[in-house]
Design an enzyme around this catalytic site. Structure first.
Site, PDB file in Angstrom:
ATOM      1  N   SER A 192     -10.614  -0.793   3.714  1.00 42.99           N
ATOM      2  CA  SER A 192      -9.750  -1.067   4.877  1.00 42.99           C
ATOM      3  C   SER A 192      -9.247   0.268   5.413  1.00 42.99           C
ATOM      4  O   SER A 192      -8.623   1.023   4.670  1.00 42.99           O
ATOM      5  CB  SER A 192      -8.530  -1.889   4.475  1.00 42.99           C
ATOM      6  OG  SER A 192      -8.877  -3.170   4.093  1.00 42.99           O
ATOM      7  N   GLU A 198      -4.510   3.301   6.709  1.00 46.27           N
ATOM      8  CA  GLU A 198      -4.349   3.168   5.257  1.00 46.27           C
ATOM      9  C   GLU A 198      -5.043   4.340   4.575  1.00 46.27           C
ATOM     10  O   GLU A 198      -4.554   4.903   3.603  1.00 46.27           O
ATOM     11  CB  GLU A 198      -4.944   1.836   4.780  1.00 46.27           C
ATOM     12  CG  GLU A 198      -4.422   1.424   3.427  1.00 46.27           C
ATOM     13  CD  GLU A 198      -5.465   0.853   2.521  1.00 46.27           C
ATOM     14  OE1 GLU A 198      -5.813   1.547   1.545  1.00 46.27           O
ATOM     15  OE2 GLU A 198      -5.932  -0.272   2.775  1.00 46.27           O
ATOM     16  N   ARG A 241       0.825  -1.225   0.000  1.00 50.15           N
ATOM     17  CA  ARG A 241       0.000   0.000   0.000  1.00 50.15           C
ATOM     18  C   ARG A 241       0.856   1.271   0.000  1.00 50.15           C
ATOM     19  O   ARG A 241       0.506   2.271   0.611  1.00 50.15           O
ATOM     20  CB  ARG A 241      -0.927   0.034   1.225  1.00 50.15           C
ATOM     21  CG  ARG A 241      -1.993  -1.027   1.245  1.00 50.15           C
ATOM     22  CD  ARG A 241      -2.986  -0.873   0.108  1.00 50.15           C
ATOM     23  NE  ARG A 241      -4.104  -1.769   0.282  1.00 50.15           N
ATOM     24  CZ  ARG A 241      -4.101  -3.062  -0.036  1.00 50.15           C
ATOM     25  NH1 ARG A 241      -3.021  -3.604  -0.571  1.00 50.15           N
ATOM     26  NH2 ARG A 241      -5.173  -3.801   0.160  1.00 50.15           N
TER      27      ARG A 241
END
Ligand code: EPU
Length: 342
Positions: free
Chosen positions: A242, A338, A168
């Site tokens: 998420s 995130e 990520r």
């Protein structure tokens, strides 16, 4: 001189972020063509005010009012630019909706994106945070990314190897943050379909349907169904997917946690560490299904924070900080978000 640039002031972003935060941007520019990127850079606007690039708005938490400029890539186009020796190079413009792009590739027999079906967001955002799901990441398929330097206006392609893709993350989120605009991406796909069934939950879902050797479409449909069973439908419930990253810890930390909680969910990483399932850590702290003010923790997947109605960015921050503190106190592991707070 702004040429034909369409700049709007006091622009409402409620429909432009999946969390459903009722935010307003001081200025908003939509980029409809590749030429609009150069025009925006030439205008100097990006050097005069803070700005951020808002793709599908599926990974951001907005403030009530953003005093800078929101740049929204909306240019569309998907082209097969080369096909030889089983490799298809497919160029897609930044404003293409990712899920529609995946669908289009499958329909045309360009393979490799099936596990990434159904991810919200846009093509231009895929290399920025190296989107991933069900055993695949953008870095596995991104060949090169076309960028425009916001200071010099220089345009060039950057190869995947230059982007330092990680879990990520990429340089676009790091030392290249706000230095370039991404206007298009070339993907390296294949003209034969080889299913990637390494992700256990996916293989199980396919086996349950008797699909040991799925077609590309069946694989993508199964991925979408598994996603839909775990993640809220953004049209119904606001969220940013998420919310936290799965933390990566060293072997000693993993052994310590495992000794106290033998059922901890973890995956060994290539460099000897362990990626812990943050959803499990949060659930263990008792947060699954609970709320703090107008923001909650989704009852089917504790990694997802949801808008229970009218939440603001500050409400999301408060819950995120509370969860981070609780997980740290209980497990000695610090979660990172995130989602990006603008
Ligand atoms: N788990 C729990 N409780 C929960 C949630 C998860 O115990 O409330 C445990 C379960 O054992 C489950 C495991 O955690 O089997 C992993 O859960 P899941 O398969 O849902 O994946 P994840 O690690 O929570 C990551 C990505 C998702 C991606 C899925 C599938 C991150 C931050 N998230 O979630 O990506 O779809 O894997 O590959 O890496 C996103 O980035 O927005 C996103 C949705």
């Amino acid at each position: 001189m702004n040429g034909s640039l369409n700049i709007k002031e006091n622009f409402k972003l409620l429909e432009y972020n999946t969390f459903g935060i009722d935010a307003v941007a001081a200025r908003y520019v939509q980029l409809d063509t590749l030429a609009d990127y150069a025009a925006l850079v030439r205008s100097g606007l990006l050097l005069r005010h803070p700005f951020f690039v808002l793709g599908g708005g599926s990974n951001v938490v907005l403030p009530d009012r953003y005093e800078g400029t929101v740049v929204h890539p909306a240019n569309k186009g998907i082209r097969l630019i080369d096909r030889q020796n089983g490799v298809c190079l497919v160029e897609a413009e930044a404003g293409e909706v990712w899920a529609r792009f995946v669908d289009h590739c499958i329909s045309n027999g360009w393979h490799g994106l099936e596990n990434l079906a159904g991810i919200p967001g846009t093509v231009g955002a895929a290399p920025v945070q190296n989107v991933g799901a069900y055993g695949k990441e953008a870095k596995d398929v991104v060949e090169r990314t076309h960028i425009v330097d916001i200071e010099s206006g220089e345009e060039r392609w950057v190869a995947a190897a230059e982007c330092r893709f990680g879990y990520r993350r990429s340089r676009f989120k790091d030392d290249w943050r706000n230095r370039f605009l991404i206007d298009r991406v070339v993907f390296r796909l294949a003209d034969t379909f080889v299913p990637d069934l390494g992700y256990k939950a996916l293989a199980t879902a396919l086996a349950d349907k008797g699909l040991q050797q799925p077609t590309a479409r069946q694989l993508a449909d199964t991925v979408t169904a598994v996603r839909d069973s775990k993640l809220p439908n953004p049209k119904v419930t606001g969220s940013a997917g998420s919310f936290f990253k799965n933390p990566i810890v060293c072997g000693a930390d993993y052994e310590r946690i495992k000794a106290a909680c033998p059922d901890v969910v973890a995956y060994a990483t290539a460099d000897g560490g362990y990626k812990l399932a943050a959803g499990w850590l949060i659930e263990r702290c008792g947060w699954k299904g609970r709320s703090l003010g107008p923001v909650g923790v989704y009852d089917k997947q504790a990694l997802v924070l949801v808008n229970r109605g009218g939440c603001k960015g500050s409400d999301v921050r408060r819950l995120a900080d509370t969860i981070i503190a609780d997980v740290e106190a209980r497990f000695g592991v610090k979660l990172e978000c995130e989602a990006i707070f603008v």
